[in-house]
Motif scaffolding. Structure first.
Motif, PDB file in Angstrom:
ATOM      1  N   VAL A  56       0.896  -1.094   0.197  1.00  0.00           N
ATOM      2  CA  VAL A  56       0.079   0.053  -0.152  1.00  0.00           C
ATOM      3  C   VAL A  56       1.099   1.290  -0.144  1.00  0.00           C
ATOM      4  O   VAL A  56       0.574   2.354  -0.815  1.00  0.00           O
ATOM      5  CB  VAL A  56      -0.741   0.013   1.082  1.00  0.00           C
ATOM      6  N   LYS A  57       1.928   1.325   0.746  1.00  0.00           N
ATOM      7  CA  LYS A  57       2.947   2.199   0.818  1.00  0.00           C
ATOM      8  C   LYS A  57       3.533   2.610  -0.559  1.00  0.00           C
ATOM      9  O   LYS A  57       3.452   3.661  -1.079  1.00  0.00           O
ATOM     10  CB  LYS A  57       3.890   2.177   1.795  1.00  0.00           C
ATOM     11  N   VAL A  58       4.020   1.769  -1.078  1.00  0.00           N
ATOM     12  CA  VAL A  58       4.433   1.682  -2.465  1.00  0.00           C
ATOM     13  C   VAL A  58       3.565   2.079  -3.573  1.00  0.00           C
ATOM     14  O   VAL A  58       3.740   3.277  -4.485  1.00  0.00           O
ATOM     15  CB  VAL A  58       5.147   0.458  -2.884  1.00  0.00           C
ATOM     16  N   ALA A  59       2.209   1.438  -3.679  1.00  0.00           N
ATOM     17  CA  ALA A  59       1.197   2.174  -4.524  1.00  0.00           C
ATOM     18  C   ALA A  59       1.016   3.375  -4.319  1.00  0.00           C
ATOM     19  O   ALA A  59       0.740   4.189  -5.330  1.00  0.00           O
ATOM     20  CB  ALA A  59       0.291   1.001  -4.516  1.00  0.00           C
ATOM     21  N   THR A  60       0.679   3.935  -3.123  1.00  0.00           N
ATOM     22  CA  THR A  60       0.574   5.318  -2.771  1.00  0.00           C
ATOM     23  C   THR A  60       1.552   6.020  -3.262  1.00  0.00           C
ATOM     24  O   THR A  60       1.036   7.362  -3.795  1.00  0.00           O
ATOM     25  CB  THR A  60       0.062   5.503  -1.293  1.00  0.00           C
ATOM     26  N   ALA A  61       2.810   5.852  -3.077  1.00  0.00           N
ATOM     27  CA  ALA A  61       4.090   6.620  -3.505  1.00  0.00           C
ATOM     28  C   ALA A  61       4.115   6.641  -4.871  1.00  0.00           C
ATOM     29  O   ALA A  61       4.425   7.986  -5.480  1.00  0.00           O
ATOM     30  CB  ALA A  61       5.283   6.181  -3.038  1.00  0.00           C
ATOM     31  N   LEU A  62       3.490   5.833  -5.683  1.00  0.00           N
ATOM     32  CA  LEU A  62       3.627   5.661  -7.270  1.00  0.00           C
ATOM     33  C   LEU A  62       2.134   6.178  -7.574  1.00  0.00           C
ATOM     34  O   LEU A  62       2.021   6.579  -8.869  1.00  0.00           O
ATOM     35  CB  LEU A  62       3.701   4.263  -7.514  1.00  0.00           C
TER      36      LEU A  62
END
Length: 189
Positions: A56-62
């Motif tokens: 979720v953190k990586v998807a949000t950052a992207l």
């Protein structure tokens, strides 16, 4: 349903592609996602086993939905049967066929087949246009402003596309084939 190994491979490919398309380093993405850089490196290598929180953190950052990180490849694929690709006869014994059957902005990509001894005049384009011809088989002579350039299989000739030019199969007994790439100049520039 895909196996965990396959999903890890999709994640690795998708993450690297999304990161590159945004011109981010692994370090920059890690900072934006508030995870260690080694986590990003592990995910991109396909060996990571991330928690849902990390994903979720990586998807949000992207700025992508979570499923875009783990999705199987989706490609728009279309096959054109040979008889549906536009072919036209030009000059004496030259057949031209589009290499790419969809429009390519600012470029003309053409496969050229030359019967034995065939010839044709090229069409001059706007100043600033560049043409490249790659001889695939046989021998082709290209005349650029009256100067003859002989090409054999594998040879490439680049020249200004706005000047007088013509093509000729140098062999009167065997066919020849080549690829023409024209990079068009923009009008008014």
């Amino acid at each position: 349903m895909d196996s965990p190994d396959r999903v890890a491979a999709y994640l690795a490919r998708n993450l690297a592609s999304l990161r590159h398309s945004r011109a981010l380093t692994q370090d920059a993405l890690a900072k934006a996602a508030a995870v260690p850089r080694s986590t990003i490196a592990n995910l991109e290598s396909g060996v990571g086993n991330p928690s849902l929180t990390v994903l979720v953190k990586v998807a949000t950052a992207l700025a992508v939905p979570l499923d875009e990180l783990t999705a199987a490849p989706r490609a728009k694929v279309r096959r054109w049967p040979a008889d549906e690709v536009a072919t036209q006869a030009r000059g004496r014994g030259v057949t031209m066929r589009a290499l790419v059957p969809e429009p390519v902005p600012a470029e003309l990509l053409t496969l050229m087949d030359f019967a034995p001894g065939a010839s044709m005049r090229g069409t001059p384009h706007l100043p600033g246009t560049r043409e490249f011809f790659t001889c695939l088989t046989g021998r082709v002579s290209i005349y650029v402003v009256g100067e003859r350039h002989d090409l054999a299989a594998g040879d490439v000739l680049g020249f200004p596309g706005n000047v007088a030019h013509s093509y000729q199969n140098a062999d009167s007994r065997a066919p020849a084939r080549g690829v023409s790439v024209v990079i068009l100049a923009k009008a008014g520039v």
